[in-house]
Design a protein around this motif. Structure first.
Motif, mmCIF file in Angstrom:
data_model
loop_
_atom_site.group_PDB
_atom_site.id
_atom_site.type_symbol
_atom_site.label_atom_id
_atom_site.label_comp_id
_atom_site.label_asym_id
_atom_site.label_seq_id
_atom_site.Cartn_x
_atom_site.Cartn_y
_atom_site.Cartn_z
ATOM 1 N N ASN A 123 2.287 -11.188 12.070
ATOM 2 C CA ASN A 123 2.082 -10.457 13.321
ATOM 3 C C ASN A 123 3.068 -10.910 14.406
ATOM 4 O O ASN A 123 3.317 -12.105 14.575
ATOM 5 C CB ASN A 123 0.652 -10.639 13.813
ATOM 6 C CG ASN A 123 0.239 -9.512 14.751
ATOM 7 O OD1 ASN A 123 0.825 -8.433 14.732
ATOM 8 N ND2 ASN A 123 -0.764 -9.758 15.561
ATOM 9 N N GLY A 124 3.624 -9.943 15.079
ATOM 10 C CA GLY A 124 4.584 -10.233 16.139
ATOM 11 C C GLY A 124 6.026 -10.252 15.688
ATOM 12 O O GLY A 124 6.930 -10.437 16.515
ATOM 13 N N HIS A 125 6.276 -10.071 14.370
ATOM 14 C CA HIS A 125 7.664 -10.064 13.898
ATOM 15 C C HIS A 125 8.418 -8.926 14.572
ATOM 16 O O HIS A 125 7.962 -7.783 14.598
ATOM 17 C CB HIS A 125 7.714 -9.912 12.379
ATOM 18 C CG HIS A 125 9.062 -10.214 11.794
ATOM 19 N ND1 HIS A 125 10.144 -9.375 11.941
ATOM 20 C CD2 HIS A 125 9.505 -11.288 11.078
ATOM 21 C CE1 HIS A 125 11.192 -9.902 11.330
ATOM 22 N NE2 HIS A 125 10.830 -11.064 10.798
ATOM 23 N N PRO A 126 9.597 -9.169 15.123
ATOM 24 C CA PRO A 126 10.300 -8.166 15.936
ATOM 25 C C PRO A 126 10.988 -7.054 15.156
ATOM 26 O O PRO A 126 11.314 -6.014 15.723
ATOM 27 C CB PRO A 126 11.337 -8.995 16.695
ATOM 28 C CG PRO A 126 11.631 -10.150 15.770
ATOM 29 C CD PRO A 126 10.318 -10.461 15.110
ATOM 30 N N ALA A 127 11.226 -7.248 13.847
ATOM 31 C CA ALA A 127 12.039 -6.276 13.116
ATOM 32 C C ALA A 127 11.342 -5.634 11.924
ATOM 33 O O ALA A 127 11.790 -4.592 11.443
ATOM 34 C CB ALA A 127 13.338 -6.937 12.636
ATOM 35 N N LEU A 128 10.260 -6.216 11.420
ATOM 36 C CA LEU A 128 9.609 -5.685 10.224
ATOM 37 C C LEU A 128 9.133 -4.254 10.443
ATOM 38 O O LEU A 128 8.388 -3.963 11.381
ATOM 39 C CB LEU A 128 8.409 -6.562 9.845
ATOM 40 C CG LEU A 128 8.644 -7.627 8.773
ATOM 41 C CD1 LEU A 128 7.367 -8.420 8.533
ATOM 42 C CD2 LEU A 128 9.154 -7.020 7.479
ATOM 43 N N SER A 129 9.553 -3.352 9.545
ATOM 44 C CA SER A 129 9.138 -1.952 9.652
ATOM 45 C C SER A 129 8.326 -1.501 8.443
ATOM 46 O O SER A 129 7.643 -0.485 8.505
ATOM 47 C CB SER A 129 10.363 -1.048 9.794
ATOM 48 O OG SER A 129 11.198 -1.148 8.651
ATOM 49 N N TYR A 130 8.389 -2.269 7.340
ATOM 50 C CA TYR A 130 7.693 -1.868 6.103
ATOM 51 C C TYR A 130 7.118 -3.100 5.412
ATOM 52 O O TYR A 130 7.815 -4.113 5.256
ATOM 53 C CB TYR A 130 8.664 -1.147 5.167
ATOM 54 C CG TYR A 130 8.124 -0.871 3.786
ATOM 55 C CD1 TYR A 130 7.417 0.304 3.518
ATOM 56 C CD2 TYR A 130 8.320 -1.771 2.741
ATOM 57 C CE1 TYR A 130 6.929 0.573 2.247
ATOM 58 C CE2 TYR A 130 7.832 -1.512 1.464
ATOM 59 C CZ TYR A 130 7.130 -0.341 1.212
ATOM 60 O OH TYR A 130 6.644 -0.096 -0.044
ATOM 61 N N ILE A 131 5.847 -2.986 5.000
ATOM 62 C CA ILE A 131 5.203 -4.077 4.259
ATOM 63 C C ILE A 131 4.480 -3.476 3.063
ATOM 64 O O ILE A 131 3.684 -2.535 3.213
ATOM 65 C CB ILE A 131 4.184 -4.846 5.128
ATOM 66 C CG1 ILE A 131 4.843 -5.386 6.392
ATOM 67 C CG2 ILE A 131 3.573 -5.999 4.334
ATOM 68 C CD1 ILE A 131 3.860 -6.033 7.365
ATOM 69 N N ASN A 132 4.748 -4.001 1.873
ATOM 70 C CA ASN A 132 4.074 -3.550 0.653
ATOM 71 C C ASN A 132 3.018 -4.570 0.261
ATOM 72 O O ASN A 132 3.339 -5.719 -0.075
ATOM 73 C CB ASN A 132 5.096 -3.371 -0.473
ATOM 74 C CG ASN A 132 4.498 -2.668 -1.681
ATOM 75 O OD1 ASN A 132 3.328 -2.841 -2.010
ATOM 76 N ND2 ASN A 132 5.319 -1.887 -2.362
ATOM 77 N N LEU A 133 1.744 -4.156 0.291
ATOM 78 C CA LEU A 133 0.621 -5.042 -0.019
ATOM 79 C C LEU A 133 -0.142 -4.556 -1.243
ATOM 80 O O LEU A 133 -1.346 -4.808 -1.370
ATOM 81 C CB LEU A 133 -0.323 -5.125 1.189
ATOM 82 C CG LEU A 133 0.277 -5.676 2.485
ATOM 83 C CD1 LEU A 133 -0.737 -5.573 3.622
ATOM 84 C CD2 LEU A 133 0.735 -7.107 2.297
ATOM 85 N N PHE A 134 0.511 -3.874 -2.138
ATOM 86 C CA PHE A 134 -0.162 -3.359 -3.326
ATOM 87 C C PHE A 134 -0.837 -4.488 -4.108
ATOM 88 O O PHE A 134 -0.215 -5.506 -4.430
ATOM 89 C CB PHE A 134 0.847 -2.646 -4.234
ATOM 90 C CG PHE A 134 0.298 -2.258 -5.578
ATOM 91 C CD1 PHE A 134 -0.645 -1.250 -5.684
ATOM 92 C CD2 PHE A 134 0.709 -2.909 -6.730
ATOM 93 C CE1 PHE A 134 -1.162 -0.889 -6.918
ATOM 94 C CE2 PHE A 134 0.201 -2.565 -7.969
ATOM 95 C CZ PHE A 134 -0.737 -1.540 -8.064
ATOM 96 N N ALA A 135 -2.125 -4.299 -4.388
ATOM 97 C CA ALA A 135 -2.920 -5.259 -5.169
ATOM 98 C C ALA A 135 -2.960 -6.652 -4.549
ATOM 99 O O ALA A 135 -3.075 -7.660 -5.252
ATOM 100 C CB ALA A 135 -2.395 -5.331 -6.608
ATOM 101 N N VAL A 136 -2.850 -6.720 -3.240
ATOM 102 C CA VAL A 136 -2.981 -7.986 -2.512
ATOM 103 C C VAL A 136 -4.406 -8.040 -1.929
ATOM 104 O O VAL A 136 -4.867 -7.052 -1.357
ATOM 105 C CB VAL A 136 -1.940 -8.080 -1.383
ATOM 106 C CG1 VAL A 136 -2.183 -9.305 -0.515
ATOM 107 C CG2 VAL A 136 -0.530 -8.126 -1.973
ATOM 108 N N PRO A 137 -5.123 -9.170 -2.057
ATOM 109 C CA PRO A 137 -6.527 -9.237 -1.611
ATOM 110 C C PRO A 137 -6.708 -9.314 -0.100
ATOM 111 O O PRO A 137 -7.444 -10.156 0.411
ATOM 112 C CB PRO A 137 -7.038 -10.509 -2.297
ATOM 113 C CG PRO A 137 -5.842 -11.377 -2.449
ATOM 114 C CD PRO A 137 -4.705 -10.426 -2.738
#
Length: 477
Positions: A404-418
């Motif tokens: 949280n708060g990262h200035p540049a992240l635009s995409y996160i893949n959380l497939f099958a993450v608990p």
């Protein structure tokens, strides 16, 4: 009786596109034969020249007559139409005059005197045929039909300026009226050469609200909230080569983003007065709208980045020796994507090692690795990281909180993450975040809705798609 006569004229006028090609072929053949007749071996083809000119002149008169009747139906740019008509008449007159110049047995003294110039007159007629055809093509296909299709090398050689398409820029795209500020400029650029105030193919004009709502000969083209019934949109997405696809083959195609904007407007009600902010917007539509405001949008988000530091070759070799892929995002670029697909042992220490090139990394593919929550504490130290893949890892809500708060992240893949609803809630302070892929997580519909309320720009894809069953389907998915 008057109505019958008017209908007969309309019908006759529509033969013009068919008849107009007859004089073109015949008169050009006459010119070619005249050139060959100057050689001794072809001197006997003189009678064929006069016959070709006679038939060509008769066909020219018929083309002029049907063309005039067709012009009475309206829908053509008047100045171009005038050039086309008068040039066509000139071709008919000159071709008939040339027939007498080439006809054997004509004894008029002035004809005899002009015979030495008949090849020159034939050349003039040939040029006039070309110009007549040019203006006819302009009437049918719009201005620049021939010129715009010239190869760039030829345009440069003859000094034709390659005009870049004018982009309509908006000071505040969210406060702009969708129709007048966004949709109408698209229609003007792509459609009005055939469906405008001066030319209305199929009886359809798109230059203002009244005509757009009126539709064309086939009926209405705009049905609010219904993309399938709105021909204005439905014809834009037909496959290449389809006879009903718009714009037709040979015209400047409409861009995918312009089609999406038209579809968005129609789907959201096709209102002529509402502003952009009044309509629901997906992340994709927001991004497209943003380009209208910014103007020259980079073709890639990476182009906004400053010049990167040079990658240390020895360190890159060490990573590759482990099986970690280091992939430049473009040729001659020092920005890279790191992919650990062939190194499932990738752990927190490996991530720490990557801090040596932290400024160069724009994408991290850490799916199926042993990265932990503690390792994600370091993600904030990668200032240019835009995409993060964590699929099939043991990351929990704790690790997600470190992002949280990262200035540049635009995409996160959380497939099958608990990850749970609490984890998603921790992603509410990321200014560039646009998409989260969260299929097969522990997040609930409530958690998804809560995040949407907090971070409205984020598209959260939870999978679990269901295809509608149609009557024509044989298999239910």
């Amino acid at each position: 009786m008057i109505l019958f006569f008017e209908e007969l004229m309309n019908f006759t006028g529509r033969w013009h596109p068919i008849l107009v090609h007859l004089p073109i072929g015949m008169l050009i053949i006459a010119f070619i034969m005249a050139l060959f007749s100057r050689r001794e071996h072809y001197k006997n083809i003189g009678p064929a020249i006069s016959l070709s000119l006679l038939l060509g002149s008769i066909a020219s008169v018929l083309a002029c007559f049907t063309g005039y009747l067709l012009s009475l139906q309206g829908g053509y740019e008047q100045e171009t139409l005038n050039f086309h008509q008068w040039l066509g008449l000139a071709v008919a007159v000159i071709s008939l005059f040339l027939y007498f110049l080439y006809k054997e047995g004509v004894r008029y003294s002035f004809m005899v005197k002009l015979r030495s110039y008949r090849l020159l007159l034939l050349f003039v007629m040939f040029i006039l045929v070309g110009f007549t055809g040019h203006f006819g093509g302009t009437l049918t296909h719009g201005k620049g039909y021939f010129k715009d299709a010239l190869p760039s090398a030829i345009k440069d050689a003859v000094g034709i300026e390659q005009v870049s398409e004018e982009t309509v820029l908006l000071t505040n795209v969210q406060q702009a009226q969708v129709y007048s500020g966004i949709i109408q400029p698209i229609l003007k650029q792509r459609c009005e050469s055939c469906h405008g105030e001066k030319k209305k193919e199929g009886g359809l004009a798109l230059h203002d609200q009244a005509h757009l709502l009126k539709g064309g000969d086939g009926g209405t083209v705009l049905v609010a909230n219904d993309l399938e019934k709105s021909e204005l949109y439905a014809r834009l997405i037909l496959p290449e080569g389809h006879k009903k696809r718009m714009p037709p083959k040979g015209r400047k195609p409409i861009t995918a983003e312009q089609i999406k904007l038209i579809g968005w407007w129609v789907k959201e009600g096709a209102d002529f007065g509402k502003k952009s902010s009044d309509l629901a917007q997906t992340a994709e539509i927001k991004e497209i709208l943003g380009k209208l405001e910014k103007g020259s949008e980079p073709t890639s988000p990476f182009e906004e980045l400053p010049e990167a530091k040079k990658l240390p070759a020895d360190f890159v070799q060490q990573l590759q020796a482990k099986g970690i892929k280091v992939l430049p995002i473009a040729s001659n670029s020092e920005y890279v994507a790191i992919n650990a697909i062939n190194y499932p042992e990738f752990n927190d220490q490996d991530l720490k090692d990557l801090l040596k090139i932290k400024d160069n990394i724009v994408q991290l593919k850490l799916g199926n690795t042993v990265i932990t929550d503690q390792g994600l504490k370091m993600i904030t130290e990668f200032p240019n990281l835009m995409k993060l893949h964590l699929e099939n890892t043991k990351i929990t809500d704790v690790g997600i909180g470190y992002l949280n708060g990262h200035p540049a992240l635009s995409y996160i893949n959380l497939f099958a993450v608990p990850v749970t609803d609490k984890g998603l809630e921790k992603l509410n302070k990321m200014p560039k975040l646009k998409q989260i892929y969260a299929y097969q997580t522990k997040a609930t519909l409530t958690g998804v809705e809560n995040l949407k309320k907090i971070a409205k720009q984020v598209v959260l894809d939870t999978g679990s798609y269901q295809l509608p069953f149609l009557a024509s389907d044989t298999v239910r998915f």
